[in-house]
Design a protein around this motif. Structure first.
Motif, PDB file in Angstrom:
ATOM      1  N   LEU A  46      12.849  17.152  -3.655  1.00  0.00           N
ATOM      2  CA  LEU A  46      13.825  16.835  -2.619  1.00  0.00           C
ATOM      3  C   LEU A  46      13.164  16.163  -1.421  1.00  0.00           C
ATOM      4  O   LEU A  46      13.743  15.259  -0.810  1.00  0.00           O
ATOM      5  CB  LEU A  46      14.546  18.108  -2.175  1.00  0.00           C
ATOM      6  N   GLU A  47      11.969  16.591  -1.085  1.00  0.00           N
ATOM      7  CA  GLU A  47      11.251  15.979   0.041  1.00  0.00           C
ATOM      8  C   GLU A  47      10.999  14.497  -0.202  1.00  0.00           C
ATOM      9  O   GLU A  47      11.170  13.661   0.697  1.00  0.00           O
ATOM     10  CB  GLU A  47       9.924  16.711   0.256  1.00  0.00           C
ATOM     11  N   ILE A  48      10.631  14.157  -1.449  1.00  0.00           N
ATOM     12  CA  ILE A  48      10.367  12.742  -1.769  1.00  0.00           C
ATOM     13  C   ILE A  48      11.669  11.960  -1.823  1.00  0.00           C
ATOM     14  O   ILE A  48      11.735  10.801  -1.387  1.00  0.00           O
ATOM     15  CB  ILE A  48       9.590  12.618  -3.091  1.00  0.00           C
ATOM     16  N   CYS A  49      12.727  12.578  -2.368  1.00  0.00           N
ATOM     17  CA  CYS A  49      14.036  11.914  -2.391  1.00  0.00           C
ATOM     18  C   CYS A  49      14.494  11.566  -0.986  1.00  0.00           C
ATOM     19  O   CYS A  49      15.018  10.469  -0.737  1.00  0.00           O
ATOM     20  CB  CYS A  49      15.075  12.815  -3.069  1.00  0.00           C
ATOM     21  N   ARG A  50      14.306  12.501  -0.065  1.00  0.00           N
ATOM     22  CA  ARG A  50      14.708  12.237   1.320  1.00  0.00           C
ATOM     23  C   ARG A  50      13.895  11.086   1.900  1.00  0.00           C
ATOM     24  O   ARG A  50      14.435  10.218   2.603  1.00  0.00           O
ATOM     25  CB  ARG A  50      14.519  13.504   2.169  1.00  0.00           C
ATOM     26  N   ALA A  51      12.604  11.068   1.612  1.00  0.00           N
ATOM     27  CA  ALA A  51      11.757   9.986   2.123  1.00  0.00           C
ATOM     28  C   ALA A  51      12.172   8.647   1.522  1.00  0.00           C
ATOM     29  O   ALA A  51      12.209   7.623   2.222  1.00  0.00           O
ATOM     30  CB  ALA A  51      10.292  10.289   1.819  1.00  0.00           C
ATOM     31  N   LEU A  52      12.476   8.635   0.227  1.00  0.00           N
ATOM     32  CA  LEU A  52      12.955   7.406  -0.416  1.00  0.00           C
ATOM     33  C   LEU A  52      14.250   6.920   0.220  1.00  0.00           C
ATOM     34  O   LEU A  52      14.421   5.722   0.477  1.00  0.00           O
ATOM     35  CB  LEU A  52      13.197   7.652  -1.912  1.00  0.00           C
ATOM     36  N   GLY A  53      15.158   7.869   0.462  1.00  0.00           N
ATOM     37  CA  GLY A  53      16.430   7.504   1.060  1.00  0.00           C
ATOM     38  C   GLY A  53      16.274   6.991   2.474  1.00  0.00           C
ATOM     39  O   GLY A  53      16.891   5.985   2.859  1.00  0.00           O
ATOM     40  N   GLU A  54      15.454   7.654   3.263  1.00  0.00           N
ATOM     41  CA  GLU A  54      15.230   7.237   4.645  1.00  0.00           C
ATOM     42  C   GLU A  54      14.606   5.856   4.727  1.00  0.00           C
ATOM     43  O   GLU A  54      14.892   5.085   5.650  1.00  0.00           O
ATOM     44  CB  GLU A  54      14.353   8.266   5.355  1.00  0.00           C
ATOM     45  N   ALA A  55      13.783   5.522   3.729  1.00  0.00           N
ATOM     46  CA  ALA A  55      13.150   4.202   3.699  1.00  0.00           C
ATOM     47  C   ALA A  55      14.084   3.115   3.165  1.00  0.00           C
ATOM     48  O   ALA A  55      13.747   1.931   3.206  1.00  0.00           O
ATOM     49  CB  ALA A  55      11.879   4.257   2.851  1.00  0.00           C
ATOM     50  N   ALA A  87       3.750  23.924 -10.246  1.00  0.00           N
ATOM     51  CA  ALA A  87       4.623  24.975  -9.731  1.00  0.00           C
ATOM     52  C   ALA A  87       6.091  24.718 -10.026  1.00  0.00           C
ATOM     53  O   ALA A  87       6.929  25.575  -9.745  1.00  0.00           O
ATOM     54  CB  ALA A  87       4.423  25.126  -8.226  1.00  0.00           C
ATOM     55  N   GLU A  88       6.426  23.548 -10.571  1.00  0.00           N
ATOM     56  CA  GLU A  88       7.810  23.142 -10.823  1.00  0.00           C
ATOM     57  C   GLU A  88       8.668  23.380  -9.574  1.00  0.00           C
ATOM     58  O   GLU A  88       9.736  23.981  -9.612  1.00  0.00           O
ATOM     59  CB  GLU A  88       8.380  23.887 -12.040  1.00  0.00           C
ATOM     60  N   ASP A  89       8.149  22.858  -8.469  1.00  0.00           N
ATOM     61  CA  ASP A  89       8.728  23.072  -7.148  1.00  0.00           C
ATOM     62  C   ASP A  89       9.826  22.032  -6.892  1.00  0.00           C
ATOM     63  O   ASP A  89       9.547  20.857  -6.644  1.00  0.00           O
ATOM     64  CB  ASP A  89       7.613  22.956  -6.098  1.00  0.00           C
ATOM     65  N   TRP A  90      11.078  22.462  -6.945  1.00  0.00           N
ATOM     66  CA  TRP A  90      12.199  21.545  -6.739  1.00  0.00           C
ATOM     67  C   TRP A  90      12.210  20.997  -5.310  1.00  0.00           C
ATOM     68  O   TRP A  90      12.568  19.843  -5.072  1.00  0.00           O
ATOM     69  CB  TRP A  90      13.512  22.252  -7.044  1.00  0.00           C
ATOM     70  N   ASP A  91      11.786  21.807  -4.351  1.00  0.00           N
ATOM     71  CA  ASP A  91      11.762  21.346  -2.963  1.00  0.00           C
ATOM     72  C   ASP A  91      10.833  20.147  -2.786  1.00  0.00           C
ATOM     73  O   ASP A  91      11.099  19.272  -1.953  1.00  0.00           O
ATOM     74  CB  ASP A  91      11.320  22.475  -2.037  1.00  0.00           C
ATOM     75  N   MET A 114       4.685   5.531  -3.016  1.00  0.00           N
ATOM     76  CA  MET A 114       4.488   6.600  -3.991  1.00  0.00           C
ATOM     77  C   MET A 114       3.126   7.262  -3.836  1.00  0.00           C
ATOM     78  O   MET A 114       2.989   8.475  -4.011  1.00  0.00           O
ATOM     79  CB  MET A 114       4.655   6.056  -5.413  1.00  0.00           C
ATOM     80  N   GLU A 115       2.123   6.486  -3.487  1.00  0.00           N
ATOM     81  CA  GLU A 115       0.799   7.072  -3.266  1.00  0.00           C
ATOM     82  C   GLU A 115       0.802   7.992  -2.044  1.00  0.00           C
ATOM     83  O   GLU A 115       0.123   9.017  -2.028  1.00  0.00           O
ATOM     84  CB  GLU A 115      -0.242   5.960  -3.079  1.00  0.00           C
ATOM     85  N   ARG A 116       1.593   7.643  -1.039  1.00  0.00           N
ATOM     86  CA  ARG A 116       1.666   8.472   0.171  1.00  0.00           C
ATOM     87  C   ARG A 116       2.539   9.704  -0.017  1.00  0.00           C
ATOM     88  O   ARG A 116       2.191  10.796   0.438  1.00  0.00           O
ATOM     89  CB  ARG A 116       2.226   7.653   1.351  1.00  0.00           C
ATOM     90  N   GLU A 117       3.703   9.529  -0.658  1.00  0.00           N
ATOM     91  CA  GLU A 117       4.692  10.587  -0.713  1.00  0.00           C
ATOM     92  C   GLU A 117       4.671  11.405  -2.005  1.00  0.00           C
ATOM     93  O   GLU A 117       4.843  12.628  -1.975  1.00  0.00           O
ATOM     94  CB  GLU A 117       6.102   9.988  -0.526  1.00  0.00           C
ATOM     95  N   LEU A 118       4.509  10.729  -3.148  1.00  0.00           N
ATOM     96  CA  LEU A 118       4.561  11.429  -4.430  1.00  0.00           C
ATOM     97  C   LEU A 118       3.211  12.000  -4.837  1.00  0.00           C
ATOM     98  O   LEU A 118       3.129  13.162  -5.267  1.00  0.00           O
ATOM     99  CB  LEU A 118       5.094  10.480  -5.519  1.00  0.00           C
ATOM    100  N   ALA A 119       2.152  11.223  -4.721  1.00  0.00           N
ATOM    101  CA  ALA A 119       0.836  11.664  -5.193  1.00  0.00           C
ATOM    102  C   ALA A 119       0.402  13.007  -4.599  1.00  0.00           C
ATOM    103  O   ALA A 119      -0.098  13.879  -5.327  1.00  0.00           O
ATOM    104  CB  ALA A 119      -0.211  10.582  -4.915  1.00  0.00           C
ATOM    105  N   PRO A 120       0.573  13.254  -3.295  1.00  0.00           N
ATOM    106  CA  PRO A 120       0.138  14.551  -2.748  1.00  0.00           C
ATOM    107  C   PRO A 120       0.949  15.739  -3.253  1.00  0.00           C
ATOM    108  O   PRO A 120       0.546  16.897  -3.072  1.00  0.00           O
ATOM    109  CB  PRO A 120       0.329  14.373  -1.234  1.00  0.00           C
ATOM    110  N   ARG A 121       2.110  15.476  -3.868  1.00  0.00           N
ATOM    111  CA  ARG A 121       2.980  16.562  -4.330  1.00  0.00           C
ATOM    112  C   ARG A 121       2.949  16.747  -5.848  1.00  0.00           C
ATOM    113  O   ARG A 121       3.722  17.540  -6.390  1.00  0.00           O
ATOM    114  CB  ARG A 121       4.419  16.293  -3.881  1.00  0.00           C
TER     115      ARG A 121
END
Length: 396
Positions: free
Chosen positions: A42-51, A35-39, A21-28
């Protein structure tokens, strides 16, 4: 000692997830909250899924290092996500709440089409229960589902609101009444509706005081038609599926509340230890000690109840046998999140209500939804008392 119910393997998993989460979520975080950026989500969801982290609930699909993956580990994922951003945690918790009935009740065809897509982070799910006259009381559900014998299709008409991931999900689990002539608990069914199905609409997205970045809105179903295979479980089995989904969701929300509460607690302690007032550290004041002590014991109580419920589920206990414990976890942890968010703002004073001085005001806004979503605190108290006094019918 905190995390009393966790094993060394569980604790190692927590450290692993926190690092993720510190690597993937914190920077976003700024993209999600500002910005309420849905993308970004999705980027973090993909990373969670890939892991492989979205599969920890499903032992037959999980291929990671945990020897006995389960709800305990899904709760840890929820907690560590909510500790940084509750809006993002809402998105993944909703996706998992959709995956849960798909895994347990969907036909092989529907599972193959949607389940792995969600768990591998390539798709997002949604669950559609709430209606204008239906919140905690599902008996008033007005959505109707009928079977068209000529086309072998389910036809759905209804309106749902306060639906997480509305307009963004790839599949919606919709609850409705298939037999209006019996009690709703016996005449309710659940159907999987793919995005893009004709008649599926999204008239409005809500603007909330908190949880900026997650998408919550309305869903309309106007003559929506889906194949016979899209039914989850048996006709009339929707209420039982709903009960299981509620237990799962409430334990997960225990983790959400813990994450939010811990984040507020960390901010409050840091300020109390660093800020000086009247020539001494703010934390040395008796009233501040009282606030810190109350936050501490409430967090520990929340943790014990939440991890107990998760461990019970992982031991094979569910349905009515888990209803009391899941409700206790949800009730105490979410109320604790609100308490800790409020006390953190109070300890920080002016800095607590100013966006320029940290996350306290965001946490305060985010936390307030927790005692409402997934079954209100009042509903949780009813479910707890109903298990304690089964011979008494309460006056709701």
């Amino acid at each position: 000692m905190r995390d009393f119910f966790l094993t060394d393997e569980d604790r190692a998993f927590r450290a692993e997830i926190r690092g993720f989460m510190e690597r993937e979520l914190a920077p976003r975080l700024d993209r999600i909250e500002g910005a309420e950026d849905w993308d970004a989500q999705l980027e973090i969801c993909r990373a969670l899924g890939e892991a492989g982290y979205l599969k920890v609930m499903f032992r037959d699909l999980y291929a990671g290092s945990l020897s006995a993956p389960g709800l305990t580990h899904a709760v840890i994922v929820s907690e560590e996500a909510a500790r940084l951003n509750y809006a993002f945690e809402t998105t993944i918790a909703t996706a998992l709440s959709c995956a849960y009935p798909l895994h347990a009740h969907a036909t092989a065809e529907i599972r193959e089409r949607f389940l792995l897509e969600i768990l591998e982070g390539r798709a997002v799910g949604s669950i559609c229960m709430t209606e204008p006259n239906v919140g905690s009381d599902s008996a008033g559900m007005e959505t109707r589902i009928r079977f068209d014998e000529s086309t072998r299709e389910w036809v759905i008409d209804g309106f749902k609101r306060y639906i997480s991931n509305a307009s963004k999900a790839d599949v919606y689990i919709v609850w409705g009444i298939t037999d209006p002539d019996v009690a709703p608990q016996k005449g309710m069914s659940a159907i999987a509706v793919p995005a893009g199905t004709p008649g599926l609409g999204f008239p409005r997205t809500y603007d909330f005081m908190g949880r900026r970045g997650c998408v919550v809105g309305e869903v309309t179903l106007d003559g929506v038609r889906v194949p016979e295979a899209n039914l989850l479980g048996a006709v009339g089995g929707g209420f039982r599926i709903m009960l299981g989904a509620f237990n799962f969701e409430r334990v997960i929300l225990g983790g959400s509340g813990l994450g939010v509460a811990r984040s507020a607690f960390e901010i409050a302690k840091a300020h109390a230890e660093s800020r000086s007032a009247f020539g001494r550290k703010l934390g040395s004041k008796q009233l501040i000690w009282d606030m810190i002590a109350q936050m501490s014991w409430r967090i520990d109580a929340s943790e014990l109840l939440t991890h107990r419920a998760a461990k019970m589920y992982d031991a094979g206990i569910d349905g009515k046998e888990l209803m009391r414990e899941a409700s206790q976890a949800k009730l105490v942890a979410t109320e604790t999140a609100v308490f800790c968010a409020d006390r953190a703002v109070q300890i920080l004073g002016g800095d607590g209500v100013t966006r320029q001085y940290g996350r306290a005001e965001q946490i305060y806004r985010d936390a307030r939804a927790l005692p409402i979503v997934g079954g209100t605190s009042e509903m949780c108290k009813y479910l707890i008392a109903a298990r304690e006094m089964p011979s008494i019918k309460p006056d709701l």
